[in-house]
Design a protein around this motif. Structure first.
Motif, mmCIF file in Angstrom:
data_model
loop_
_atom_site.group_PDB
_atom_site.id
_atom_site.type_symbol
_atom_site.label_atom_id
_atom_site.label_comp_id
_atom_site.label_asym_id
_atom_site.label_seq_id
_atom_site.Cartn_x
_atom_site.Cartn_y
_atom_site.Cartn_z
ATOM 1 N N LYS A 153 0.804 -1.224 0.000
ATOM 2 C CA LYS A 153 0.000 0.000 0.000
ATOM 3 C C LYS A 153 0.839 1.277 0.000
ATOM 4 N N GLY A 154 2.149 1.132 0.165
ATOM 5 C CA GLY A 154 3.002 2.315 0.196
ATOM 6 C C GLY A 154 2.758 3.184 1.401
ATOM 7 N N GLU A 155 2.500 2.555 2.558
ATOM 8 C CA GLU A 155 2.274 3.331 3.768
ATOM 9 C C GLU A 155 2.848 2.611 4.981
ATOM 10 N N ILE A 156 3.229 3.415 5.979
ATOM 11 C CA ILE A 156 3.798 2.887 7.217
ATOM 12 C C ILE A 156 3.120 3.571 8.397
ATOM 13 N N GLU A 157 3.417 3.051 9.581
ATOM 14 C CA GLU A 157 2.911 3.662 10.803
ATOM 15 C C GLU A 157 4.025 3.633 11.838
ATOM 16 N N ARG A 158 4.392 4.811 12.326
ATOM 17 C CA ARG A 158 5.461 4.872 13.319
ATOM 18 C C ARG A 158 5.021 4.216 14.625
ATOM 19 N N LEU A 159 5.971 3.686 15.359
ATOM 20 C CA LEU A 159 5.687 3.106 16.665
ATOM 21 C C LEU A 159 5.160 4.201 17.586
ATOM 22 N N GLY A 160 4.033 3.916 18.224
ATOM 23 C CA GLY A 160 3.436 4.905 19.122
ATOM 24 C C GLY A 160 2.576 5.921 18.407
ATOM 25 N N GLY A 161 2.429 5.788 17.106
ATOM 26 C CA GLY A 161 1.628 6.737 16.332
ATOM 27 C C GLY A 161 0.370 6.099 15.776
ATOM 28 N N LYS A 162 -0.552 6.930 15.336
ATOM 29 C CA LYS A 162 -1.801 6.450 14.752
ATOM 30 C C LYS A 162 -1.939 6.849 13.290
ATOM 31 N N GLU A 163 -1.100 7.784 12.870
ATOM 32 C CA GLU A 163 -1.180 8.282 11.502
ATOM 33 C C GLU A 163 -0.525 7.309 10.530
ATOM 34 N N ARG A 164 -1.197 7.059 9.421
ATOM 35 C CA ARG A 164 -0.617 6.252 8.354
ATOM 36 C C ARG A 164 0.101 7.183 7.383
ATOM 37 N N ILE A 165 1.397 6.938 7.222
ATOM 38 C CA ILE A 165 2.249 7.842 6.457
ATOM 39 C C ILE A 165 2.557 7.213 5.109
ATOM 40 N N LYS A 166 2.308 7.954 4.046
ATOM 41 C CA LYS A 166 2.601 7.471 2.704
ATOM 42 C C LYS A 166 4.110 7.542 2.444
ATOM 43 N N VAL A 167 4.643 6.495 1.829
ATOM 44 C CA VAL A 167 6.062 6.478 1.468
ATOM 45 C C VAL A 167 6.196 6.057 0.005
ATOM 46 N N ASN A 168 7.160 6.685 -0.654
ATOM 47 C CA ASN A 168 7.448 6.359 -2.052
ATOM 48 C C ASN A 168 8.828 5.710 -2.089
ATOM 49 N N VAL A 169 8.854 4.404 -1.930
ATOM 50 C CA VAL A 169 10.102 3.659 -1.774
ATOM 51 C C VAL A 169 10.036 2.368 -2.573
ATOM 52 N N ARG A 170 11.127 2.064 -3.258
ATOM 53 C CA ARG A 170 11.212 0.752 -3.908
ATOM 54 C C ARG A 170 11.904 -0.212 -2.946
ATOM 55 N N VAL A 171 11.369 -1.427 -2.832
ATOM 56 C CA VAL A 171 11.939 -2.435 -1.929
ATOM 57 C C VAL A 171 12.708 -3.481 -2.730
ATOM 58 N N ILE A 172 13.976 -3.647 -2.344
ATOM 59 C CA ILE A 172 14.789 -4.762 -2.843
ATOM 60 C C ILE A 172 15.190 -5.575 -1.624
ATOM 61 N N ALA A 173 14.910 -6.858 -1.654
ATOM 62 C CA ALA A 173 15.213 -7.734 -0.526
ATOM 63 C C ALA A 173 16.194 -8.816 -0.964
ATOM 64 N N ALA A 174 16.864 -9.401 0.013
ATOM 65 C CA ALA A 174 17.818 -10.469 -0.286
ATOM 66 C C ALA A 174 17.757 -11.527 0.803
ATOM 67 N N THR A 175 18.101 -12.739 0.426
ATOM 68 C CA THR A 175 18.162 -13.821 1.398
ATOM 69 C C THR A 175 19.147 -14.888 0.948
ATOM 70 N N ASN A 176 19.773 -15.543 1.925
ATOM 71 C CA ASN A 176 20.621 -16.695 1.625
ATOM 72 C C ASN A 176 19.948 -17.993 2.060
ATOM 73 N N LYS A 177 18.682 -17.901 2.446
ATOM 74 C CA LYS A 177 17.954 -19.057 2.952
ATOM 75 C C LYS A 177 17.004 -19.620 1.898
ATOM 76 N N ASP A 178 16.508 -20.814 2.170
ATOM 77 C CA ASP A 178 15.484 -21.434 1.324
ATOM 78 C C ASP A 178 14.150 -20.825 1.719
ATOM 79 N N ILE A 179 13.831 -19.688 1.124
ATOM 80 C CA ILE A 179 12.670 -18.917 1.568
ATOM 81 C C ILE A 179 11.363 -19.635 1.243
ATOM 82 N N GLU A 180 11.348 -20.443 0.189
ATOM 83 C CA GLU A 180 10.135 -21.217 -0.112
ATOM 84 C C GLU A 180 9.834 -22.211 1.010
ATOM 85 N N LYS A 181 10.869 -22.839 1.530
ATOM 86 C CA LYS A 181 10.688 -23.777 2.649
ATOM 87 C C LYS A 181 10.191 -23.034 3.889
ATOM 88 N N LEU A 182 10.713 -21.818 4.106
ATOM 89 C CA LEU A 182 10.283 -21.019 5.249
ATOM 90 C C LEU A 182 8.814 -20.626 5.132
#
Length: 333
Positions: free
Chosen positions: A130-159
């Motif tokens: 959804k392109g939104e986050i919520e700070r800890l202790g906050g109630k406001e949903r904040i829009k963010v424009n960020v691309r996510v690149i993730a990495a893993t060395n594990k068998d993520i399908e098994k996980l």
């Protein structure tokens, strides 16, 4: 190979077919804004691959924020990633933005994402979906424009099958999937890698790698992948600049595991001398790892400081930062 050139410019070194395929996928991912999942063992260059995607994308002028997920304490992961409001917890005396807000307009790289706990995975899913986050202790949903690149060395399908990693987040992350092969699967790139690292780390005249050492490097399986090779060549450049490097030099520097060598047993084998050589190698390695700190080296080796000092004296290893190896050459600890 994947590594840094001088001035820290990320690049891919290698001409193997599998590296050509990685380059092709980087180009493909760079023309998109979808999430990317990078797969590969430790030390293959997942972070550099992510940086290359970022630099070739439409977000290249934005920030590139790296998050090491295994380094996040479970209790602080939410605050680190999404920030917190003042008073969110004891000691939170002011508002603080998290890594997702820091990456606004750019790319966030979640290294070893499979190590995130399920609660934080759900929050990352919302940010990706959804392109939104919520700070800890906050109630406001904040829009963010960020691309996510993730990495893993594990068998993520098994996980995902075992419910350790959220299936919905997994399916969101695989907009593009890039698998970086281990170095043992592309040994034809090793000579190019060696030349690259020598040019990167030589301060004066470069070392001369002997044919026997090159053959050993080509026959070794490199469990630490490119990172392991890089550290080995860097150490060689520091100690043996302008000199020939053979198997004995590697042994004396403590840079080679005995089980990694493919050297035949000599017809006359002196057990006492080999034990002495092994002791010396392990001590040199411990001193190198601790930057010459004898107390820390002794702790690493599981012996007392006094015992290590005595052993160093018997083996001819000097305490002062310089040491004379078996060939009479001065090396730096």
């Amino acid at each position: 190979m994947i590594g840094y050139q001088k001035r820290r410019k990320p690049t891919l070194i290698g001409s193997s077919e599998c590296i050509k395929e990685v380059k092709r996928k980087i180009e493909e991912a760079s023309s998109s804004d979808m999430p990317v999942l990078i797969r590969g063992e430790t030390g293959v260059g997942k972070e550099i691959t992510a940086k290359l995607i970022h630099l070739a994308s439409g977000r290249k002028r934005g920030p590139f924020v790296v998050v090491s997920c295994p380094g996040l304490l479970p209790s602080l992961a939410r605050s680190e990633l999404f920030g917190h409001e003042r008073g969110a917890y004891t000691g939170a005396d002011k508002r603080r933005i998290g890594k997702f807000e820091e990456a606004e307009g750019g790319t966030i790289f979640l290294d070893e994402i499979a190590d995130l706990n399920p609660e934080v995975q759900a929050m990352v899913l919302r940010a990706v979906e959804k392109g939104e986050i919520e700070r800890l202790g906050g109630k406001e949903r904040i829009k963010v424009n960020v691309r996510v690149i993730a990495a893993t060395n594990k068998d993520i399908e098994k996980l995902t099958e075992d419910d350790y990693f959220r299936k919905d987040l997994y399916y969101r992350l695989i907009g593009h999937v890039i698998h970086i092969p281990p170095l043992r699967k592309r040994k034809e790139d090793i000579p190019e890698l060696i030349d690259h690292f020598i040019s990167l780390y030589s301060l004066g005249k470069p070392p001369v790698i002997s044919k026997e050492v090159l053959n050993e490097l080509l026959s070794y399986d490199w469990p630490g992948n490119v990172r392991e090779l890089e550290m080995m060549i860097r150490r060689i450049c520091e100690v043996h600049g302008g000199r020939r490097v053979g198997i004995e030099e590697l042994r004396d520097m403590g840079l080679w595991r005995e089980e990694g060598l493919r050297v035949k047993m000599p017809s006359q084998f002196n057990l006492k001398e080999e034990v002495k050589r092994l002791k010396r190698k392990l001590i040199m390695l411990a001193l190198s790892e601790t930057r010459g700190n004898i107390s820390k080296a002794a702790e690493m080796l599981g012996i007392s400081r006094q015992g290590l000092s005595k052993m160093m004296k018997n083996l001819g290893i000097k305490k002062g930062g310089n040491d004379v190896d078996g060939g009479g050459n001065v090396v730096t600890i």
